[in-house]
Design a protein around this motif. Sequence first.
Motif, PDB file in Angstrom:
ATOM      1  N   ALA A   5      -9.634   2.209  25.311  1.00 36.09           N
ATOM      2  CA  ALA A   5      -8.959   2.052  24.056  1.00 36.09           C
ATOM      3  C   ALA A   5      -8.194   3.152  24.068  1.00 36.09           C
ATOM      4  N   ALA A   6      -7.408   3.722  23.744  1.00 33.89           N
ATOM      5  CA  ALA A   6      -6.920   5.131  23.273  1.00 33.89           C
ATOM      6  C   ALA A   6      -6.152   5.138  22.039  1.00 33.89           C
ATOM      7  N   VAL A   7      -6.774   5.202  20.787  1.00 34.92           N
ATOM      8  CA  VAL A   7      -6.052   5.105  19.992  1.00 34.92           C
ATOM      9  C   VAL A   7      -6.043   6.382  18.735  1.00 34.92           C
ATOM     10  N   ALA A   8      -5.019   6.601  17.725  1.00 34.59           N
ATOM     11  CA  ALA A   8      -4.535   7.934  17.006  1.00 34.59           C
ATOM     12  C   ALA A   8      -5.579   8.773  16.733  1.00 34.59           C
ATOM     13  N   SER A   9      -6.545   8.538  16.288  1.00 32.56           N
ATOM     14  CA  SER A   9      -7.695   9.809  15.827  1.00 32.56           C
ATOM     15  C   SER A   9      -8.604   9.380  16.381  1.00 32.56           C
ATOM     16  N   GLY A  10     -10.233  10.234  16.318  1.00 32.31           N
ATOM     17  CA  GLY A  10     -11.271  10.084  16.346  1.00 32.31           C
ATOM     18  C   GLY A  10     -12.321   9.453  15.848  1.00 32.31           C
ATOM     19  N   GLN A  11     -11.251   9.303  14.109  1.00 27.34           N
ATOM     20  CA  GLN A  11     -12.163   8.424  12.942  1.00 27.34           C
ATOM     21  C   GLN A  11     -11.730   6.670  13.464  1.00 27.34           C
ATOM     22  N   ALA A  12     -11.035   6.816  14.208  1.00 22.62           N
ATOM     23  CA  ALA A  12     -10.260   4.905  14.071  1.00 22.62           C
ATOM     24  C   ALA A  12     -11.042   4.528  15.375  1.00 22.62           C
ATOM     25  N   ALA A  13     -10.988   5.153  16.678  1.00 26.50           N
ATOM     26  CA  ALA A  13     -12.452   4.883  17.642  1.00 26.50           C
ATOM     27  C   ALA A  13     -13.444   4.194  17.175  1.00 26.50           C
ATOM     28  N   VAL A  14     -14.522   5.665  16.067  1.00 22.75           N
ATOM     29  CA  VAL A  14     -14.891   4.591  15.602  1.00 22.75           C
ATOM     30  C   VAL A  14     -15.102   3.931  15.064  1.00 22.75           C
ATOM     31  N   ALA A  15     -14.463   3.409  14.059  1.00 22.79           N
ATOM     32  CA  ALA A  15     -14.193   2.471  12.971  1.00 22.79           C
ATOM     33  C   ALA A  15     -13.811   1.071  13.899  1.00 22.79           C
ATOM     34  N   LEU A  16     -12.779   0.963  15.052  1.00 18.75           N
ATOM     35  CA  LEU A  16     -12.310  -0.013  15.492  1.00 18.75           C
ATOM     36  C   LEU A  16     -13.720  -0.435  16.715  1.00 18.75           C
ATOM     37  N   ALA A  17     -14.033   0.632  17.105  1.00 21.70           N
ATOM     38  CA  ALA A  17     -15.079   0.230  18.063  1.00 21.70           C
ATOM     39  C   ALA A  17     -16.218  -0.916  17.723  1.00 21.70           C
ATOM     40  N   LEU A  18     -16.414  -0.249  16.451  1.00 19.20           N
ATOM     41  CA  LEU A  18     -17.809  -0.944  15.807  1.00 19.20           C
ATOM     42  C   LEU A  18     -16.831  -2.271  14.448  1.00 19.20           C
ATOM     43  N   LEU A  19     -15.506  -2.179  14.642  1.00 18.39           N
ATOM     44  CA  LEU A  19     -15.466  -3.395  13.402  1.00 18.39           C
ATOM     45  C   LEU A  19     -15.246  -4.396  14.487  1.00 18.39           C
ATOM     46  N   ALA A  20     -15.272  -3.933  15.842  1.00 16.56           N
ATOM     47  CA  ALA A  20     -15.156  -4.641  17.092  1.00 16.56           C
ATOM     48  C   ALA A  20     -16.588  -5.492  17.308  1.00 16.56           C
ATOM     49  N   LEU A  21     -17.700  -5.079  16.663  1.00 19.20           N
ATOM     50  CA  LEU A  21     -19.075  -5.730  16.839  1.00 19.20           C
ATOM     51  C   LEU A  21     -19.413  -6.401  15.884  1.00 19.20           C
ATOM     52  N   ALA A  22     -19.333  -5.458  14.489  1.00 16.54           N
ATOM     53  CA  ALA A  22     -20.008  -6.305  13.531  1.00 16.54           C
ATOM     54  C   ALA A  22     -18.715  -6.670  12.170  1.00 16.54           C
ATOM     55  N   ARG A  23     -18.754  -8.245  11.809  1.00  8.34           N
ATOM     56  CA  ARG A  23     -18.039  -8.666  11.147  1.00  8.34           C
ATOM     57  C   ARG A  23     -18.975  -9.000   9.498  1.00  8.34           C
ATOM     58  N   GLN A  24     -18.133  -9.092   8.710  1.00  5.46           N
ATOM     59  CA  GLN A  24     -18.651 -10.510   7.047  1.00  5.46           C
ATOM     60  C   GLN A  24     -20.135 -10.313   7.325  1.00  5.46           C
ATOM     61  N   GLY A  25     -20.584  -9.869   6.887  1.00  5.61           N
ATOM     62  CA  GLY A  25     -22.050 -10.148   6.635  1.00  5.61           C
ATOM     63  C   GLY A  25     -23.563  -9.709   8.097  1.00  5.61           C
ATOM     64  N   GLU A  26     -22.786  -8.623   9.102  1.00  5.56           N
ATOM     65  CA  GLU A  26     -23.771  -8.470  10.108  1.00  5.56           C
ATOM     66  C   GLU A  26     -23.950  -6.974   9.210  1.00  5.56           C
ATOM     67  N   HIS A  27     -24.774  -6.537  10.429  1.00  2.00           N
ATOM     68  CA  HIS A  27     -25.235  -5.298  10.552  1.00  2.00           C
ATOM     69  C   HIS A  27     -24.820  -4.042  11.054  1.00  2.00           C
TER      70      HIS A  27
END
Length: 438
Positions: free
Chosen positions: A82-104
């Motif tokens: 998945a290509a996104v607008a920046s490297g920062q977005a890549a880090v954020a979205l990759a990790l958000l897809a894995l960890a949700r509220q209350g997770e680690h």
Amino acid sequence: MSEVARSFATAQVQAGYVPAQAENTAVPPIHQSNAFEFASLSEARDLFALRREGNIYSRAANPTVLVFEQRVAALEDGIAAAAVASGQAAVALALLALARQGEHIVAARQLYGGTVDLLQDTFADWGIEVDFVDQDDIAAWSAAVRPTTRALFAESITNPNAQVLDVRAVAAIARDAGVPLVIDHTVATPYLQRAKDFGADIVVHSATKYLGGHGTSLGGVIVDLGTFDFGADPERWPQLALPYRRVAGGSLVERFGGTGSPFIALVKTKYVHDLGPSLSAFNAFQLLQGLETLDLRMQRHSASGLAVAAFLAEHPAVTRVSHPGLASSPWHERAKEYLPRGAASVFSFDVASSGDPLADFDRIERLIAALRVVRLVANIGDARSLIAHPASMTHSHLTAEQLAEAGISPTTLRLSIGLEDPADVIADLGAALATLEG
């Protein structure tokens, strides 16, 4: 002109173009369109329901972007990207897809400053906890894992100190914990290292850097390497293994587990769709141009970076050079194992400190002002050689303790060696260092 397009106003909008017509361009074209015309309402319905692949709207998918995604996935030996607008977005979205509220998440301390900001501030706001560990302390990685841990995250080569991650060892911890290892592969690139070969499950890149290489276009990319089974523990990954409520007909694992990537499907259909950090078609085109010379550039970057590091290591005004290609580096043997084609051209060096922070800053500023070839730019992986002062620039939000843990002092300077003649870069640095003498 068709019968419909008789008037001037209609002709100026529609004449001369047939949406379904394909051209045989030798180079991937720029599909500079916000949206795409459907052949029928039935086709549109199937596309929106994810029953077939195709173009809908460029926020989530674009043909030029797709070529870029497929090319990077191929270089990483991944199954989808998945290509996104920046490297920062890549880090954020990759990790958000894995960890949700209350997770680690367990992350390395030695991360780029902007990534630390994201994990310790913004993720905390969203209820996602992050523990930072010394990436070389394998026992610390293991001890930090909790039942709620959903990812381990580190850079394969750190920015700015070029520390080389023991990917195999950290991957083993991730496997034991039943979670994916996510690697920021920006500095290494798939040419210098295939993270999949050492056990990584997902890689992210700031394509702004070496993948593009020209310093003109922001972009990021997330690659699923196809090594982690999200269907093995459905309760841990409900966002992937349980019915996907946005689209009727089962879970993303059921839909994409055989021939595609449930993880990338989630990133695109939820996080890119909802948050909108889309890569433009034009930037994807620019990044594709860079990819075509990645191996040649990385060879030059790597060789020149090592030559500059060797020069600095012998200079009397320099107290430390952190480059894994040097025999003196604590990561030299690891670089032999993980970076057989050469180490990166991003590394740091320190000049002697006077003990007075204000005086040290003045000396650093004088050194940088004397440079004529190396440029003061907050970027890396450019065709140009670049310098930065992490403590006052890229890592300025970190506390004094965090800076020390990351190996960054007030006299640390980061270099990203470009494609110029290395002799010119060395001469430029030598002349600038001479301003510190006396």
